[in-house]
Design a protein around this motif. Structure first.
Motif, PDB file in Angstrom:
ATOM      1  N   UNK A 285       0.833  -1.195   0.000  1.00  0.00           N
ATOM      2  CA  UNK A 285       0.000   0.000   0.000  1.00  0.00           C
ATOM      3  C   UNK A 285       0.873   1.253   0.000  1.00  0.00           C
ATOM      4  N   UNK A 286       0.604   2.154  -0.933  1.00  0.00           N
ATOM      5  CA  UNK A 286       1.433   3.354  -1.121  1.00  0.00           C
ATOM      6  C   UNK A 286       1.517   4.258   0.110  1.00  0.00           C
ATOM      7  N   UNK A 287       0.414   4.478   0.848  1.00  0.00           N
ATOM      8  CA  UNK A 287       0.519   5.391   1.996  1.00  0.00           C
ATOM      9  C   UNK A 287       1.578   4.994   3.016  1.00  0.00           C
ATOM     10  N   UNK A 288       1.825   3.702   3.172  1.00  0.00           N
ATOM     11  CA  UNK A 288       2.872   3.297   4.115  1.00  0.00           C
ATOM     12  C   UNK A 288       4.253   3.670   3.586  1.00  0.00           C
ATOM     13  N   UNK A 289       4.434   3.579   2.263  1.00  0.00           N
ATOM     14  CA  UNK A 289       5.710   3.969   1.658  1.00  0.00           C
ATOM     15  C   UNK A 289       5.946   5.458   1.869  1.00  0.00           C
ATOM     16  N   UNK A 290       4.894   6.243   1.661  1.00  0.00           N
ATOM     17  CA  UNK A 290       4.993   7.699   1.847  1.00  0.00           C
ATOM     18  C   UNK A 290       5.371   8.032   3.282  1.00  0.00           C
ATOM     19  N   UNK A 291       4.763   7.323   4.237  1.00  0.00           N
ATOM     20  CA  UNK A 291       5.089   7.593   5.640  1.00  0.00           C
ATOM     21  C   UNK A 291       6.551   7.270   5.931  1.00  0.00           C
ATOM     22  N   UNK A 292       7.073   6.248   5.294  1.00  0.00           N
ATOM     23  CA  UNK A 292       8.485   5.915   5.478  1.00  0.00           C
ATOM     24  C   UNK A 292       9.407   7.012   4.974  1.00  0.00           C
ATOM     25  N   UNK A 293       8.918   7.810   4.032  1.00  0.00           N
ATOM     26  CA  UNK A 293       9.712   8.923   3.499  1.00  0.00           C
ATOM     27  C   UNK A 293       9.561  10.173   4.356  1.00  0.00           C
ATOM     28  N   UNK A 294       8.324  10.517   4.706  1.00  0.00           N
ATOM     29  CA  UNK A 294       8.060  11.787   5.400  1.00  0.00           C
ATOM     30  C   UNK A 294       8.072  11.654   6.911  1.00  0.00           C
ATOM     31  N   UNK A 295       7.879  10.451   7.433  1.00  0.00           N
ATOM     32  CA  UNK A 295       7.686  10.206   8.877  1.00  0.00           C
ATOM     33  C   UNK A 295       6.500  10.999   9.425  1.00  0.00           C
ATOM     34  N   UNK A 296       5.580  11.318   8.526  1.00  0.00           N
ATOM     35  CA  UNK A 296       4.384  12.042   8.942  1.00  0.00           C
ATOM     36  C   UNK A 296       4.573  13.535   9.072  1.00  0.00           C
ATOM     37  N   UNK A 297       5.737  14.032   8.710  1.00  0.00           N
ATOM     38  CA  UNK A 297       6.018  15.467   8.834  1.00  0.00           C
ATOM     39  C   UNK A 297       5.824  16.147   7.482  1.00  0.00           C
ATOM     40  N   UNK A 298       4.731  16.875   7.356  1.00  0.00           N
ATOM     41  CA  UNK A 298       4.428  17.536   6.101  1.00  0.00           C
ATOM     42  C   UNK A 298       3.774  16.585   5.114  1.00  0.00           C
ATOM     43  N   UNK A 299       3.687  17.046   3.870  1.00  0.00           N
ATOM     44  CA  UNK A 299       3.046  16.283   2.802  1.00  0.00           C
ATOM     45  C   UNK A 299       4.068  16.036   1.705  1.00  0.00           C
ATOM     46  N   UNK A 300       4.083  14.827   1.132  1.00  0.00           N
ATOM     47  CA  UNK A 300       5.057  14.510   0.088  1.00  0.00           C
ATOM     48  C   UNK A 300       4.873  15.422  -1.121  1.00  0.00           C
ATOM     49  N   UNK A 301       3.638  15.624  -1.533  1.00  0.00           N
ATOM     50  CA  UNK A 301       3.361  16.596  -2.593  1.00  0.00           C
ATOM     51  C   UNK A 301       3.713  16.147  -3.996  1.00  0.00           C
ATOM     52  N   UNK A 302       3.951  14.881  -4.211  1.00  0.00           N
ATOM     53  CA  UNK A 302       4.272  14.347  -5.547  1.00  0.00           C
ATOM     54  C   UNK A 302       4.012  12.851  -5.550  1.00  0.00           C
ATOM     55  N   UNK A 303       4.099  12.271  -6.727  1.00  0.00           N
ATOM     56  CA  UNK A 303       3.929  10.834  -6.824  1.00  0.00           C
ATOM     57  C   UNK A 303       5.157  10.083  -6.347  1.00  0.00           C
ATOM     58  N   UNK A 304       4.968   8.804  -6.044  1.00  0.00           N
ATOM     59  CA  UNK A 304       6.091   7.979  -5.601  1.00  0.00           C
ATOM     60  C   UNK A 304       6.954   7.558  -6.791  1.00  0.00           C
ATOM     61  N   UNK A 305       8.255   7.508  -6.553  1.00  0.00           N
ATOM     62  CA  UNK A 305       9.189   7.027  -7.568  1.00  0.00           C
ATOM     63  C   UNK A 305       9.365   5.511  -7.415  1.00  0.00           C
TER      64      UNK A 305
END
Length: 383
Positions: A285-305
Motif C-alpha cells: 500500500x502506497x501510503x505506508x511507503x509515503x510515511x516511510x519517506x516523510x515520517x508524517x512530517x508535512x506532505x510529500x506533494x508528488x507521486x512515488x518514484x
C-alpha cells in the motif's frame, strides 16, 4: 346600617380576593405558557447585566409578552442572581420559564459566534462562523490560513468578545506531527507540546476549548478519546482476525484511513488487508511507503518514484511482511471499527475506479483489468 356596610365590605373583599387569585393564575399561565416567538432568536447576556436589562431585550425582540411577569417569575424561582453571560438560542414558542432556565443554567453559549481551528492533512485554517437562529445552522463568515492570509476583521472582532466559542477540529488521517504543528496557530491555548504524541494516539474529532486551556490538556483529551474508541472497538471485534493486539488494530485502521475517503468502502478495504494478512501476502500500500519517506512530517506533494517503492524502510509494505511497526496517521472511529469488523469478502486487490472510489478484485486477472481501466481514465483526464 352598619350591618349593611360590613356586608358590602365583605363582598368587596371577596371580589378582591377572587380578582387577585385570577390575576395570579393569569400571570402564572403567562409565565409557563407558550411564548410569542414565531421563530428562534439569539439572546446575548452581557457580563455584569441584570434581569431588568435582559427582560427589556427579550420584550424588544418579541420573546416575552410582559417583562414584569418575566422578572417576578424569575425572582419567585430564586434565579435572579443566576444570570450567566453568553449568547443563547431561544427556540420558537419558548415560555418565560424556559427562557429563565436557558439564561441561568450556565454552560457553553448555544448561539452567536464560534471560531473553528481546522487541522487538516494538507493545511490548517481558522474559520469564523455564526449561528443562524432560523435554521439553527452555522454560516461561515470568514476563513483564512494563519501565517499566509491576511487576518480578517471578523476574526479580530469575535476574538475580543467574551461569548465567542472555540473549537479545534481534527480531520481523519492527520498525523500527530500535523496536530502539534496546527495547534501552534490556536491562539486561545497556552503552553506547548512536550513532545509529539505517538502516531495514531489522537482521535480525529471536534474539541471545544476555552481561552487559557493548555496545549498539553487538549492533547490529553485527544489521547483519552482515542484510547476509549480503540478499547470499545477491540472489545467488540469479530472472531478470527489476524490481529493480536489493539496496537495492531490501530496500525491497520490508519492504513484503511489513508487508502479511502469513501465511508462505504472502509469495511471492504479492511477486508482486502485482512485477507492479505491471512494469506501471507504483503500489503503493498502506497501510503505506508509515503510515511516511510516523510515520517508524517508535512506532505510529500508528488507521486512515488519506483526507487522509493523498492527502498526498504520499516513502513514500506512492498518490501516488508505484515504490518508496519507503527500507525501511519491518526485514524477515525469508523476506520478503527472497520479494521475490527471487516466486510466478509474474498477481495485481495483494489484500485481507483475514477469516481473517487475503488474497484475490488479477487484475482490478479480481474485486478489487471481494473488497472487497465484506471490507466485509460488517467490518460483521458490528461488530454
Amino acid at each position: 346600617m352598619w350591618r349593611h356596610i360590613a356586608s358590602n365590605a365583605l363582598t368587596f373583599l371577596v371580589v378582591l380576593v377572587f380578582l387577585f387569585g385570577g390575576a395570579l393564575i393569569w400571570a402564572k399561565n403567562q409565565y409557563t405558557g407558550q411564548g410569542p416567538l414565531t421563530g428562534a432568536i439569539c439572546v446575548k447576556v452581557e457580563r455584569g447585566t441584570n434581569f431588568r436589562k435582559v427582560s427589556n431585550d427579550l420584550a424588544d425582540q418579541g420573546a416575552v409578552s410582559n417583562g414584569a411577569i418575566f422578572r417576578v417569575g424569575a425572582d419567585y424561582a430564586g434565579k435572579t442572581q443566576d444570570l450567566k453571560a453568553g449568547s443563547y438560542l431561544v427556540p420558537e414558542g419558548a415560555s418565560m420559564a424556559d427562557i429563565v432556565d436557558i439564561v441561568t443554567r450556565g454552560g457553553a453559549s448555544t448561539c452567536g459566534t464560534e471560531v473553528v481551528y481546522r487541522i487538516g492533512i494538507n493545511r490548517a485554517s481558522i474559520q469564523v462562523r455564526e449561528l443562524d437562529p432560523a435554521t439553527e445552522r452555522f454560516v461561515e463568515k470568514a476563513e483564512f490560513v494563519p501565517g499566509v492570509d491576511e487576518v480578517p476583521e471578523d476574526y479580530t472582532r469575535v476574538r475580543s468578545q467574551n461569548d465567542t466559542r472555540y473549537r479545534i477540529a481534527l480531520a481523519e488521517g492527520v498525523t500527530s506531527w500535523h496536530v502539534v504543528d496546527g495547534l501552534k496557530a490556536v491562539d486561545v491555548l497556552t503552553g506547548t507540546a512536550d513532545a509529539i504524541p505517538a502516531e495514531g494516539s489522537l482521535a480525529p474529532d471536534s474539541y471545544e476549548v476555552r481561552v487559557g486551556d493548555t496545549v498539553a490538556s487538549v492533547l490529553d483529551r485527544m489521547q483519552s478519546s482515542q484510547e476509549r474508541i480503540l478499547s470499545e472497538a477491540w472489545a467488540n471485534r469479530v472472531d478470527g482476525l489476524p490481529l493480536q493486539t489493539p496496537d495492531e488494530a490501530l496500525i491497520l485502521a490508519s492504513i484503511i484511513e489513508k487508502e479511502t475517503g469513501v465511508a462505504e468502502e472502509r469495511r471492504q478495504v479492511a477486508s482486502v488487508f485482512v485477507n492479505r494478512l491471512e494469506r501471507g501476502m504483503r500489503l503493498q500500500t502506497d501510503p505506508t511507503v509515503i510515511y516511510g519517506i516523510t515520517k508524517g512530517e508535512g506532505v510529500l506533494g508528488r507521486g512515488l518514484r519506483q526507487s522509493e517503492l523498492r527502498r526498504e524502510t520499516p513502513w514500506n509494505t512492498y518490501v516488508i511482511d505484515g504490518l508496519p511497526p507503527t500507525p501511519i496517521a491518526n485514524p477515525g472511529k469508523a476506520s478503527i471499527e472497520a479494521a475490527l469488523d471487516p466486510a466478509n469478502t474474498n477481495y485481495v486487490f483494489f484500485v481507483a475506479d475514477g469516481t473517487g472510489g475503488h474497484a475490488f478484485a479477487e484475482t490478479l486477472a480481474e485486478h489487471n483489468a481494473n488497472v487497465a481501466k484506471w490507466r485509460k481514465i488517467e490518460a483521458d483526464q490528461g488530454n
